[in-house]
Design a protein around this motif. Structure first.
Motif, short mmCIF file in Angstrom:
data_model
loop_
_atom_site.label_atom_id
_atom_site.label_comp_id
_atom_site.label_asym_id
_atom_site.label_seq_id
_atom_site.Cartn_x
_atom_site.Cartn_y
_atom_site.Cartn_z
N ARG A 546 -47.23 23.31 66.02
CA ARG A 546 -45.99 24.01 66.30
C ARG A 546 -45.99 24.66 67.69
NH1 ARG A 546 -42.04 22.04 63.19
NH2 ARG A 546 -42.70 21.87 61.01
N TYR A 547 -45.02 25.54 67.88
CA TYR A 547 -44.72 26.16 69.18
C TYR A 547 -45.95 26.78 69.84
CZ TYR A 547 -42.51 29.49 72.43
OH TYR A 547 -42.14 30.22 73.53
N CYS A 548 -46.20 26.39 71.07
CA CYS A 548 -47.28 26.90 71.92
C CYS A 548 -48.66 26.71 71.30
CB CYS A 548 -47.05 28.38 72.27
SG CYS A 548 -45.81 28.61 73.56
N ASP A 554 -54.41 20.87 73.91
CA ASP A 554 -55.70 20.22 74.10
C ASP A 554 -55.56 18.70 74.02
OD1 ASP A 554 -57.43 22.25 74.65
OD2 ASP A 554 -57.95 22.65 72.56
N ALA A 555 -54.84 18.27 73.00
CA ALA A 555 -54.70 16.82 72.80
C ALA A 555 -53.95 16.17 73.94
CB ALA A 555 -53.99 16.56 71.47
N ALA A 579 -46.64 23.43 74.53
CA ALA A 579 -46.17 22.70 73.36
C ALA A 579 -44.95 23.43 72.80
CB ALA A 579 -47.27 22.62 72.30
N GLU A 580 -43.92 22.65 72.46
CA GLU A 580 -42.69 23.25 71.92
C GLU A 580 -42.74 23.23 70.39
OE1 GLU A 580 -40.07 24.81 71.81
OE2 GLU A 580 -39.69 25.38 73.90
N GLN A 585 -43.62 17.75 70.47
CA GLN A 585 -42.67 18.17 71.51
C GLN A 585 -43.35 19.08 72.53
OE1 GLN A 585 -39.46 20.85 70.42
NE2 GLN A 585 -37.98 19.69 71.65
N PHE A 586 -43.00 18.88 73.82
CA PHE A 586 -43.56 19.67 74.91
C PHE A 586 -42.43 20.10 75.84
CE2 PHE A 586 -46.97 17.14 73.27
CZ PHE A 586 -48.07 17.98 73.29
N GLU A 587 -42.72 21.13 76.63
CA GLU A 587 -41.75 21.59 77.63
C GLU A 587 -42.45 21.77 78.96
OE1 GLU A 587 -39.55 25.72 78.60
OE2 GLU A 587 -38.89 24.81 76.72
#
Length: 834
Positions: A546-548, A554-555, A579-580, A585-587
């Protein structure tokens, strides 16, 4: 500035120039004092004395060229040991000229003839000075008054076969207030007066000079030869008041000379503005800036060239060194001209008067093409000469095979044409490539123009690369990529071009309010991996945290490190990434930049993320709602207003402000607020966009704004370290990754301008979740068709952005709305396109 305009700097230095006005070199012996290079040739009162700034600058430049100490004695010694052939070869190579046009009217002892010069310049042409020819004839004949006609007119064989232009120095003798109706009888009386003054004959009678000029101009016109006219400053025997080119107006108004080609020499200094005016209103007038460059101070040279270009078409301005007697003068003239042209053109780019491709085009025009055309040298100076030394023009970076020319269409598809590197640098970088007009009418589901766009397969535009955006591709090191403008012809913008639309809106904001909008984007995207389940390939999230999440980062860290490194190599700075909330999901957030640069950077960020993900066996998608049961992806944009390097959106602690923003900031933001339903057609362009914009998802489903309220579509943000009562920018959360950023930002600026013009104000902010105010706060469009309807009725955005472009946008949006409502599963394919 050198770094910002490195392409222009290299092109200016590299172009093989045509030196359109110079004088013969002198075969001097080694004891000839080198100071005469500056102070004695032709008795020039404006030559450089040993204590002037210009002299010292030139001395340093020549010493650097010869790699010797900066002193006249050292230069004298170097010239003596090297000899004329060696120093001429070195100076002409450094000057990088492909042709020299030599005025034959100055006589030196031991003067080298025209053929001798061809050893150092590929082409040499002769300019016939009419007063010198007349005096030569008068001093050679015994009874000159009986041979009046032959004295006045050069032989046709001379005109047709021996020269490339004619020249007059009437400004030195009797001035430029030429009497076009002077009679032959008055001319004969004037000739006799000059003859009776003794020998050698020096013609100075105004009636005779005027008659000689008029007859010679008739001959030049009949043979389609240019006439060079000395104007402005010169030697001390010149009456500067009589050398103002405005005195030529009677000649220019004479119907006999409506087809003449008259070149005003020496930038007409100090009458450069007058010369520029004449070139703008009279088709006959062309301008040459030799002598003014390099004899003036640096700022004087820059000011003079700027004045020439204020009104004069660039196609009428030409370089010459005005070199004479010594090879060093050719070198100094060319060196200083390149420095001055670069300074003026780069400033014009900063001011928005020129784009970089237009400045590169102007470089070729000023140094080469204008002279080739005017003096008809195409058959003499082969095109290869202009290419043989140009690293930017013809040569290309080592190891590069292809150049991708990228454009973004109405449906925000990233498309490219790929050009082999040699052809790109020799041809395409200046002239672009052809592209069907239908390209701006294509949808995300069909490579054909949508109904209602008024774009068909008929018609072609030019896709012209903007070389300021060219980079070596980090993940494909044998290729470069460059963004492109859409133009009718090189230099003429197409009304459907997204980049030009944003540039045009930015210019209106700048011209009318002296403001610049900066934009900073947050890029949300999913990383998907391909797995096989039950014998079938499926795309699943890269991770399920999940978020952050630290484990998610790491992955993905090796991938994101490579993304960041690639962006750094392209001067695109990442402010933060994490990570979002969605699975996989990422930002990635960018700093704020001027609008066009911000949009350019966003395009490259998308390219980098998708391409590096592919390299690692993953698929990156910016689709707003790739899964209906997970969080959507936006491309939130933060916006601020700047004036003279200061953020003027922000309010001031020293003055009372509403909502923490300046009065200007509120008016601009209010315009965007009231036009937001129409703007959605640009920034939320697909039916899938509205699957994301839902209540309680931090995407901004209601028509409201708030302070730090992430449920509002527009929120103001407070910068770190600043009082919480002030705000630095506002964010639009509705912007997503399927939007064409140029069109999105252009629509926002247009709305903001409307707010400024109408002095609009914001309603009170919503400080809680607007879903609890459903009866008080209306929804934004829930479907694409609603935003299309709002745009079709928005006369303000249509007026600013243009009927044609808005019609194309509406046509594409309507086609996509219909298609995706009819084909529910088709949206699944969009992960490969966005």
């Amino acid at each position: 500035m050198e770094g910002k305009y490195r392409e222009l700097r290299t092109a200016v230095d590299a172009v093989a120039a045509v030196d359109a006005h110079a004088h013969n070199l002198v075969d001097v012996d080694s004891s000839f004092p080198f100071l005469r290079c500056f102070s004695e040739a032709e008795g020039d009162a404006l030559s450089l004395a040993p204590h002037t700034l210009s002299f010292k600058r030139s001395l340093r430049d020549i010493s650097a060229l010869y790699n010797c100490r900066t002193s006249l004695d050292e230069l004298e010694s170097h010239r003596k040991s090297s000899g004329l052939l060696s120093i001429t070869a070195k100076c002409f190579e450094a000057a990088n000229v492909s042709a020299v046009l030599i005025d034959d009217g100055i006589l030196f002892d031991k003067m080298c003839d025209l053929e001798w010069h061809k050893s150092f310049a590929p082409a040499v042409g002769r300019i016939l000075r009419i007063e010198h020819l007349a005096e030569t004839i008068l001093n050679d004949v015994r009874i000159p008054h009986l041979l009046f006609s032959s004295i006045l007119l050069p032989q046709k064989s001379v005109v047709a076969d021996k020269i490339v232009a004619m020249k007059t120095i009437a400004a030195y003798r009797s001035g430029l207030q030429i009497d076009t109706e002077v009679s032959k009888a008055d001319a004969e009386k004037g000739l006799l007066a000059d003859l009776n003054a003794g020998r050698p004959v020096r013609i100075k009678n105004k009636s005779f000079i005027d008659f000689l000029f008029i007859c010679s101009l008739e001959v030049a016109t009949s043979f389609d030869l240019p006439m060079q006219v000395h104007t402005g400053f010169g030697d001390k025997d010149l009456d500067l008041r009589q050398s103002n080119p405005l005195h030529l107006r009677k000649v220019l108004e004479d119907k006999r000379f409506s087809k003449s080609q008259i070149v005003l020499l020496h930038a007409s200094y100090p009458f450069s503005k007058e010369a520029s005016y004449l070139a703008s209103v009279y088709s006959q007038i062309y301008l040459d800036f030799g002598l003014a460059v390099p004899k003036l101070s640096v700022q004087g040279m820059i000011a003079s060239l700027k004045e020439l270009l204020e009104l004069a078409p660039i196609k009428k301005v030409m370089f010459s060194s005005d070199g004479y007697a010594f090879p060093e003068t050719f070198f100094l003239g060319a060196k200083r001209a390149r420095e001055v042209v670069f300074s003026v053109l780069s400033t014009a780019c900063d001011d928005g008067d020129l784009t970089l491709p237009e400045a590169l085009e102007a470089t070729e025009d000023i140094f080469r093409r204008n002279s080739l055309q005017l003096y008809k040298l195409h058959g003499v100076v082969q095109s290869s000469i202009s290419l043989n030394k140009t690293s930017m023009i013809t040569s290309h970076p080592d190891g590069i095979a292809f150049v991708r020319i990228i454009w973004i269409d109405t449906s925000a598809q990233h498309r490219c044409r790929v050009i082999p590197v040699r052809r790109f640098y020799e041809v395409v970088k200046n002239s672009g490539v052809g592209l069907t007009m239908a390209s701006m009418g294509m949808t995300s589901f069909c490579d054909g123009p949508a109904d209602g766009t008024n774009l068909t397969a008929v018609g072609e535009i030019r896709l012209v690369p903007d070389l300021t955006t060219k980079y070596r591709i980090p993940w494909a090191s044998q290729e470069e990529m460059v963004l492109a403008d859409m133009q009718i012809t090189p230099g003429e913008a197409w009304e459907y071009c997204p980049r030009n639309c944003l540039r045009r809106m930015s210019k209106i904001l700048k011209d009318e309010f002296n403001l610049e909008m900066n934009a900073g984007f947050e890029n949300e995207f999913y990383l998907l991996k391909n797995v096989i389940r039950d014998g079938k390939e499926q795309l699943v999230p890269f991770d399920k945290t999940r978020y952050c999440s630290t484990s998610a980062f790491d992955a993905a860290s090796p991938i994101l490190q490579e993304v960041n490194s690639a962006l750094e190599s392209m001067d695109i700075s990442v402010e933060q990434l994490h990570a979002e909330a969605g699975q996989g999901q990422f930002e990635l957030s960018l700093g704020h930049k001027e609008s066009v640069l911000a949009a350019d950077n966003l395009i490259y960020v998308r390219e980098v993320i998708r391409s590096i993900a592919t390299k690692h066996g993953l698929l990156a998608t910016f689709l707003p709602k790739y899964r209906l049961d997970d969080i959507g992806s936006g491309s939130h944009v933060h916006l601020s207003l700047w004036e003279s390097g200061k953020n003027v959106f922000m309010g001031s602690e020293a003055s009372k402000t509403r909502h923490g923003m300046s009065e200007l900031g509120e008016k601009f933001m209010a315009g965007v607020y009231y036009h937001l339903p129409s703007i959605l057609a640009f920034i939320a362009p697909l039916p899938n966009s509205y699957d994301r914009i839902q209540p309680n998802t931090w995407s901004g489903a209601y028509h409201c704004w708030g302070k730090e309220n992430r449920e509002a579509p527009m929120r103001t943000a407070c910068p770190p370290g600043v009082s919480r009562d002030l705000v630095s920018n506002f964010e639009i959360k509705s912007f997503d990754g399927c939007a064409n950023p140029y069109l999105g930002l252009a629509s926002i600026i247009a709305a903001g301008i409307d707010g400024l013009q109408k002095n609009l104000s914001l309603p009170e902010p919503v400080e809680t979740n607007p879903s609890g105010h459903d009866s008080d706060v209306g929804r934004l469009p829930k479907e694409l068709r609603e935003s299309i309807g709002a745009l079709s009725q928005d006369t303000v955005l249509i007026k600013f952005l243009g009927d044609e472009l808005v019609n194309a946008v509406i046509g594409v949006r309507q086609a996509e709305d219909y298609y995706y409502r009819k084909n529910k599963d088709a949206v699944k394919e969009l992960i490969y396109q966005y």
